[in-house]
Enzyme design. Structure first.
Site, PDB file in Angstrom:
ATOM      1  N   SER A 114      -6.286   0.718  -4.373  1.00 42.30           N
ATOM      2  CA  SER A 114      -5.885   1.804  -3.486  1.00 42.30           C
ATOM      3  C   SER A 114      -4.585   2.493  -3.876  1.00 42.30           C
ATOM      4  O   SER A 114      -4.353   3.634  -3.490  1.00 42.30           O
ATOM      5  CB  SER A 114      -5.767   1.288  -2.050  1.00 42.30           C
ATOM      6  OG  SER A 114      -4.777   0.277  -1.956  1.00 42.30           O
TER       7      SER A 114
ATOM      8  N   HIS B  52     -12.239   1.093  -0.641  1.00 46.16           N
ATOM      9  CA  HIS B  52     -11.974   2.426  -1.198  1.00 46.16           C
ATOM     10  C   HIS B  52     -13.082   2.849  -2.164  1.00 46.16           C
ATOM     11  O   HIS B  52     -12.823   3.547  -3.150  1.00 46.16           O
ATOM     12  CB  HIS B  52     -10.610   2.444  -1.876  1.00 46.16           C
ATOM     13  CG  HIS B  52      -9.469   2.338  -0.906  1.00 46.16           C
ATOM     14  ND1 HIS B  52      -8.967   3.430  -0.230  1.00 46.16           N
ATOM     15  CD2 HIS B  52      -8.769   1.255  -0.473  1.00 46.16           C
ATOM     16  CE1 HIS B  52      -7.982   3.028   0.561  1.00 46.16           C
ATOM     17  NE2 HIS B  52      -7.842   1.722   0.435  1.00 46.16           N
TER      18      HIS B  52
ATOM     19  N   LYS C 269     -12.886   3.608   7.013  1.00 50.33           N
ATOM     20  CA  LYS C 269     -12.475   4.644   6.063  1.00 50.33           C
ATOM     21  C   LYS C 269     -13.592   5.688   5.946  1.00 50.33           C
ATOM     22  O   LYS C 269     -13.702   6.563   6.782  1.00 50.33           O
ATOM     23  CB  LYS C 269     -12.104   4.008   4.723  1.00 50.33           C
ATOM     24  CG  LYS C 269     -10.818   3.173   4.822  1.00 50.33           C
ATOM     25  CD  LYS C 269     -10.408   2.588   3.510  1.00 50.33           C
ATOM     26  CE  LYS C 269      -9.034   1.930   3.583  1.00 50.33           C
ATOM     27  NZ  LYS C 269      -8.918   0.834   4.548  1.00 50.33           N
TER      28      LYS C 269
END
Length: 420
Positions: free
Chosen positions: A207, A235, A266
């Site tokens: 990240s 991610h 996310k």
């Protein structure tokens, strides 16, 4: 004289107890204030900007005038405020209530929880899945439940804090290999042959740097040394790979990665929640032994509804995920042409490398004045001398949004000497 008489009166037990409590609290405050001052002095104090609107590419920030372009959210697919995702959350809230007031194994499992777990395992093409309150909890709950003092875990040195903390909780023999260094990993795997199980743990996408783990090489070494492979896909889930299944799909090793942990907070709606997906026997064990699962309340129905709809949208079409590629390349190429150094490899996390902590901080502040919301990162979040502003591209950013961001960076970079 009256003072001496007063001092001669003995304090009651209650008064002594209260005095000791105040003295202990005063000592604590002294320690905390010194620690807080050291954080300020190191230049690593984290302030919280207050958003007064929905999450999205365009937001309103307290203290700033007009609409602000947001380039630092993990809202990769723009689903945090997608109307269908919001509607699904509202419907689940109305039908299933605000929450369960229970952990899963007592009276906290609804059919929507089981449906979402089945949907997650189907999306990742795994046997089963288990939900957590966050991926931090998923990472905190897997290593301790799975590994014993007879086993070994091999972790990339730049893995996320939640993986590091999860590994600390387990009693396995711990190895840390240099970041994405396959020679070092192989040396550690050779040494770990004396242990019963060997588990290689890595972020799929890192990240802070926007780089992607060399999963083909990791899986090849795992097969050679009979090790398991675990990846954290926070991610990556939703936008990497042809169908957004993550780095294992992107690199063609879905059948070689054994365990996937990821988040619903996310790309998949952005609300909350995490999960583990993998072999059914592992998921069954986690339901029996994983402490964050056993002792945390069930995910609220509204969160489940939002995440479920986000997965539906993703599985219906890969168009949203694929739109990330062109937008990411546009930003990276234009920033490079302007003279900036961008870390990572074609990931929507685009760290603008600046080196000095103070430079990253003042440039981020000046960007906000120009209507661009970005955050500077410096030591101890990243190594000394590698301060950066991390930019994150979303599928709902327009080309004009990206171009405006690059223009602002160019102006601010020249102002502060980051560009000639």
């Amino acid at each position: 004289m009256w003072c001496s008489r007063l001092m001669s009166y003995p304090l009651s037990w209650g008064q002594c107890s209260s005095y000791r409590a105040r003295a202990a609290l005063a000592q604590l405050n002294h320690v905390l204030e010194a620690e807080l001052e050291s954080i300020r002095g190191a230049g690593t104090w984290k302030s919280e900007r207050i958003i007064t609107s929905k999450q999205g590419p365009h937001i309103h920030v307290e203290g700033s005038r007009g609409e602000i372009l947001n380039f630092c959210a993990n809202n990769y697919l723009g689903l945090s405020s997608h109307p269908e995702v919001i509607r699904s959350g509202l419907e689940a809230l109305e039908k299933f209530g605000a929450g369960l007031s229970s952990v899963r194994f007592i009276c906290g499992t609804q059919n929507i929880h089981k449906n979402l777990e089945e949907k997650i395992s189907r999306f990742h093409q795994r046997e089963d899945a288990i939900l957590y309150a966050s991926c931090f909890d998923a990472n905190a709950g897997i290593f301790e439940a799975l590994l014993t003092p007879e086993d070994a875990v091999l972790s990339d040195e730049l893995n996320h804090a939640s993986i590091i903390d999860g590994i600390r909780l387990c009693k396995a023999n711990k190895y840390r290999y240099k970041h994405m260094d396959m020679k070092d990993l192989e040396a550690k795997l050779q040494d770990a042959q004396k242990h019963r199980l060997r588990l290689v743990a890595t972020d799929g996408a890192f990240s802070m740097d926007g780089d992607i783990a060399p999963l083909k090489e990791i899986c090849s070494l795992a097969q050679k040394y009979k090790a398991l492979v675990f990846i954290d896909e926070c991610h990556a889930t939703g936008f990497l790979g042809p169908n957004g299944r993550g780095t294992d799909e992107l690199l063609g090793v879905m059948d070689q990665v054994d365990i996937v942990n990821s988040t619903l907070g996310k790309a998949l709606g952005g609300a909350a929640g995490g999960y583990t997906t993998g072999p059914k026997a592992l998921i069954d064990l986690l339901r029996q032994r994983s402490r964050p699962y056993l002792f945390s309340n069930s995910l609220p129905p509204s969160v489940v509804g939002c995440a479920s709809k986000a997965l539906d949208l993703l599985m219906e079409s890969n168009a949203i995920a694929q739109s990330m590629v062109a937008k990411t390349r546009r930003f990276r190429s234009k920033m490079a042409a302007a003279g900036f150094s961008i870390s990572g490899n074609d990931h929507p996390i685009c760290p603008v490398m600046l080196g000095e902590a103070q430079l990253a901080s003042v440039m981020a502040d000046d960007m906000l004045e120009r209507g661009i919301y970005v955050i500077g990162f410096s030591y101890p979040v990243v190594p000394k001398g590698k301060a950066r502003i991390r930019v994150q591209i979303s599928a709902v950013h327009s080309e004009d949004d990206i171009d405006r961001c690059v223009e602002a960076f160019t102006e601010v970079g020249r102002k502060h000497g980051a560009l000639p």
